[in-house]
Write a protein that holds these residues in place. Structure first.
Motif, PDB file in Angstrom:
ATOM      1  N   VAL A 269       0.865  -1.263  -0.121  1.00  0.00           N
ATOM      2  CA  VAL A 269       0.084  -0.122  -0.014  1.00  0.00           C
ATOM      3  C   VAL A 269       0.902   1.048   0.131  1.00  0.00           C
ATOM      4  N   THR A 270       2.212   0.991   0.543  1.00  0.00           N
ATOM      5  CA  THR A 270       3.054   2.416   0.588  1.00  0.00           C
ATOM      6  C   THR A 270       3.219   2.576  -0.845  1.00  0.00           C
ATOM      7  N   PHE A 271       3.666   1.921  -1.835  1.00  0.00           N
ATOM      8  CA  PHE A 271       3.812   1.889  -3.272  1.00  0.00           C
ATOM      9  C   PHE A 271       2.456   2.439  -3.869  1.00  0.00           C
ATOM     10  N   GLY A 272       1.306   1.915  -3.446  1.00  0.00           N
ATOM     11  CA  GLY A 272       0.110   2.098  -4.131  1.00  0.00           C
ATOM     12  C   GLY A 272      -0.260   3.690  -3.746  1.00  0.00           C
ATOM     13  N   ARG A 273       0.139   4.174  -2.200  1.00  0.00           N
ATOM     14  CA  ARG A 273      -0.109   5.734  -2.138  1.00  0.00           C
ATOM     15  C   ARG A 273       1.033   6.610  -2.894  1.00  0.00           C
ATOM     16  N   ASP A 274       2.101   6.081  -3.184  1.00  0.00           N
ATOM     17  CA  ASP A 274       3.090   6.878  -4.075  1.00  0.00           C
ATOM     18  C   ASP A 274       2.445   6.813  -5.640  1.00  0.00           C
ATOM     19  N   VAL A 275       1.893   6.019  -5.874  1.00  0.00           N
ATOM     20  CA  VAL A 275       1.073   6.073  -7.258  1.00  0.00           C
ATOM     21  C   VAL A 275      -0.087   7.011  -7.314  1.00  0.00           C
ATOM     22  N   VAL A 276      -0.883   7.106  -6.096  1.00  0.00           N
ATOM     23  CA  VAL A 276      -1.726   7.957  -6.168  1.00  0.00           C
ATOM     24  C   VAL A 276      -1.239   9.496  -6.122  1.00  0.00           C
ATOM     25  N   GLN A 277      -0.121   9.730  -5.651  1.00  0.00           N
ATOM     26  CA  GLN A 277       0.583  11.072  -5.410  1.00  0.00           C
ATOM     27  C   GLN A 277       0.776  11.597  -6.888  1.00  0.00           C
ATOM     28  N   VAL A 278       1.498  10.544  -7.816  1.00  0.00           N
ATOM     29  CA  VAL A 278       1.808  11.055  -8.787  1.00  0.00           C
ATOM     30  C   VAL A 278       0.732  11.356  -9.774  1.00  0.00           C
ATOM     31  N   ILE A 279      -0.295  10.383  -9.584  1.00  0.00           N
ATOM     32  CA  ILE A 279      -1.505  10.718 -10.588  1.00  0.00           C
ATOM     33  C   ILE A 279      -2.006  12.167 -10.129  1.00  0.00           C
ATOM     34  N   GLU A 280      -2.288  12.234  -8.609  1.00  0.00           N
ATOM     35  CA  GLU A 280      -2.654  13.641  -8.429  1.00  0.00           C
ATOM     36  C   GLU A 280      -1.870  14.764  -9.027  1.00  0.00           C
ATOM     37  N   ALA A 281      -0.483  14.616  -9.153  1.00  0.00           N
ATOM     38  CA  ALA A 281       0.326  15.593  -9.709  1.00  0.00           C
ATOM     39  C   ALA A 281       0.056  15.795 -11.142  1.00  0.00           C
ATOM     40  N   ALA A 282      -0.262  14.613 -11.822  1.00  0.00           N
ATOM     41  CA  ALA A 282      -0.538  14.869 -13.267  1.00  0.00           C
ATOM     42  C   ALA A 282      -2.009  15.365 -13.477  1.00  0.00           C
ATOM     43  N   GLN A 283      -2.831  15.086 -12.559  1.00  0.00           N
ATOM     44  CA  GLN A 283      -4.252  15.866 -12.656  1.00  0.00           C
ATOM     45  C   GLN A 283      -3.708  17.395 -12.510  1.00  0.00           C
ATOM     46  N   ARG A 284      -3.020  17.849 -11.462  1.00  0.00           N
ATOM     47  CA  ARG A 284      -2.727  19.247 -11.445  1.00  0.00           C
ATOM     48  C   ARG A 284      -2.038  20.010 -12.566  1.00  0.00           C
ATOM     49  N   ALA A 285      -1.145  19.252 -13.130  1.00  0.00           N
ATOM     50  CA  ALA A 285      -0.563  19.335 -14.626  1.00  0.00           C
ATOM     51  C   ALA A 285      -1.436  19.786 -15.556  1.00  0.00           C
ATOM     52  N   LEU A 286      -2.322  18.696 -15.582  1.00  0.00           N
ATOM     53  CA  LEU A 286      -3.259  18.954 -16.686  1.00  0.00           C
ATOM     54  C   LEU A 286      -4.234  20.270 -16.465  1.00  0.00           C
ATOM     55  N   ALA A 287      -4.500  20.503 -15.274  1.00  0.00           N
ATOM     56  CA  ALA A 287      -5.481  21.837 -14.907  1.00  0.00           C
ATOM     57  C   ALA A 287      -4.634  22.908 -14.947  1.00  0.00           C
ATOM     58  N   SER A 288      -3.345  23.017 -14.674  1.00  0.00           N
ATOM     59  CA  SER A 288      -2.494  24.469 -14.592  1.00  0.00           C
ATOM     60  C   SER A 288      -1.568  24.404 -15.900  1.00  0.00           C
ATOM     61  N   GLY A 289      -1.519  23.300 -16.654  1.00  0.00           N
ATOM     62  CA  GLY A 289      -0.464  23.399 -17.939  1.00  0.00           C
ATOM     63  C   GLY A 289       0.906  23.690 -17.445  1.00  0.00           C
ATOM     64  N   CYS A 290       1.265  23.368 -16.363  1.00  0.00           N
ATOM     65  CA  CYS A 290       2.404  23.607 -15.901  1.00  0.00           C
ATOM     66  C   CYS A 290       3.163  22.152 -15.431  1.00  0.00           C
ATOM     67  N   ARG A 291       4.740  22.306 -15.405  1.00  0.00           N
ATOM     68  CA  ARG A 291       5.190  21.219 -14.717  1.00  0.00           C
ATOM     69  C   ARG A 291       5.034  21.168 -13.104  1.00  0.00           C
ATOM     70  N   GLU A 292       4.457  20.017 -12.845  1.00  0.00           N
ATOM     71  CA  GLU A 292       3.967  19.888 -11.326  1.00  0.00           C
ATOM     72  C   GLU A 292       5.092  18.939 -10.526  1.00  0.00           C
ATOM     73  N   THR A 293       5.650  19.326  -9.435  1.00  0.00           N
ATOM     74  CA  THR A 293       6.522  18.579  -8.750  1.00  0.00           C
ATOM     75  C   THR A 293       5.547  17.512  -7.930  1.00  0.00           C
ATOM     76  N   VAL A 294       6.260  16.366  -7.785  1.00  0.00           N
ATOM     77  CA  VAL A 294       5.516  15.175  -7.132  1.00  0.00           C
ATOM     78  C   VAL A 294       5.807  15.437  -5.716  1.00  0.00           C
ATOM     79  N   GLY A 295       4.619  15.580  -4.800  1.00  0.00           N
ATOM     80  CA  GLY A 295       4.789  15.953  -3.503  1.00  0.00           C
ATOM     81  C   GLY A 295       5.144  17.425  -3.197  1.00  0.00           C
ATOM     82  N   GLY A 296       5.021  17.976  -4.222  1.00  0.00           N
ATOM     83  CA  GLY A 296       5.253  19.372  -3.943  1.00  0.00           C
ATOM     84  C   GLY A 296       3.983  20.422  -3.941  1.00  0.00           C
TER      85      GLY A 296
END
Length: 296
Positions: A269-296
């Protein structure tokens, strides 16, 4: 190990329950569902009880194999962990980082074993490919996974229709690219037609990968291409289909081993959590049009 399947949909019945019902070293003892009629029907398919009483079923098993929408999975996984039951979960483990953290915290507090069923990671061909990649100095990679849900058992899945290919098959992509290229540190993203997304993932030491995902492409264009490249050339992972039940049985074996030894699993589940974090960053990048840091 005695298992309950939590879920009554196609994947729960035809993969999770079918795998456990035919597993030589595990026992399927019951099926839980939110709808009693569906739970009883799914249980009858495998000659086990079907119920809506989660607490009663958890008291009778060692582990659960969960196949429900991600937002439904979170409270079920937390309840099972708090009852001391080992977890075999579906991806993504949640639809936001807060939910994923709840699952990780409950699992760690209870000291139970966990495995997330990233299907390809439990296939022999993938294990061989990962071993080859580990012996190679890699520079990057690419994954394209496009197709259509139309005419499939998942065509009317509400959560897939709402959240799209990024959340449904994005976890599969990360489960292959992260172990070969390293953790994702930043994401750039662009959208295409339908739910099509294009990602550029940054990995440590200058490595990078590209990902294209779609559930709304032409059925005639459907296909999966996965490869990494480095000093030994290009390493291609050939896709396999129709092996989900066999892969699930391997996941059951590996969860049982982790439970027995008290060790962790690469797809826990720790790896599963890391995967969710990356996908959340990708979702932010789609919305912002910017490069998004994972965990940032």
């Amino acid at each position: 190990m005695r298992f309950a399947v939590l879920g009554t949909g196609f994947w729960a019945r035809e993969v999770h329950a079918a795998s456990l019902a035919g597993h030589p070293d595990a026992e399927l003892v019951g099926v839980w569902g939110r709808d009693l009629a569906k739970a009883k029907a799914a249980g009858a398919q495998f000659d086990v009880p079907g119920t809506t009483d989660l607490d009663e079923l958890l008291a009778d098993v060692d582990a659960v194999s969960i196949a429900v929408p991600p937002d439904v999975q979170v409270p079920l996984a937390v309840a099972a962990a708090q009852a001391g039951r080992h977890l075999l979960l579906e991806k993504p483990i949640a639809l936001d980082l807060a939910g994923a953290d709840r699952v990780v915290d409950a699992t760690q507090a209870a000291g139970v074993a966990s495995v997330v069923f990233f299907t390809a990671r439990f296939r022999t061909a993938t294990s061989t490919w990962l071993q080859q990649a580990a012996r190679t100095t890699l520079a990057g990679g690419a994954l394209t996974w496009i197709g259509s849900l139309a005419g499939t058992p998942f065509g009317h899945s509400p959560w897939r229709r709402e959240h799209g290919a990024l959340w449904d098959i994005g976890p599969h992509a990360l489960a292959l690219l992260v172990p070969t290229l390293g953790p994702v540190t930043a994401v750039q993203a662009g959208s295409g037609q339908g739910d099509t997304v294009h990602l550029v993932l940054s990995h440590p030491e200058g490595r990078a990968s590209t990902v294209t995902l779609s559930h709304t492409s032409s059925e005639l264009a459907a296909g999966i291409d996965v490869w990494v490249h480095g000093d030994a050339g290009r390493l291609v992972l050939l896709p396999e289909t129709g092996t989900a039940v066999e892969a699930h049985r391997v996941a059951v074996d590996e969860l049982s081993a982790a439970a027995l030894t008290g060790g962790s699993h690469p797809c826990d589940v720790t790896f599963g959590r890391d995967v969710v974090q990356v996908i959340e960053a990708a979702q932010r990048a789609l919305a912002s049009g910017c490069r998004e840091t994972v965990g940032g």
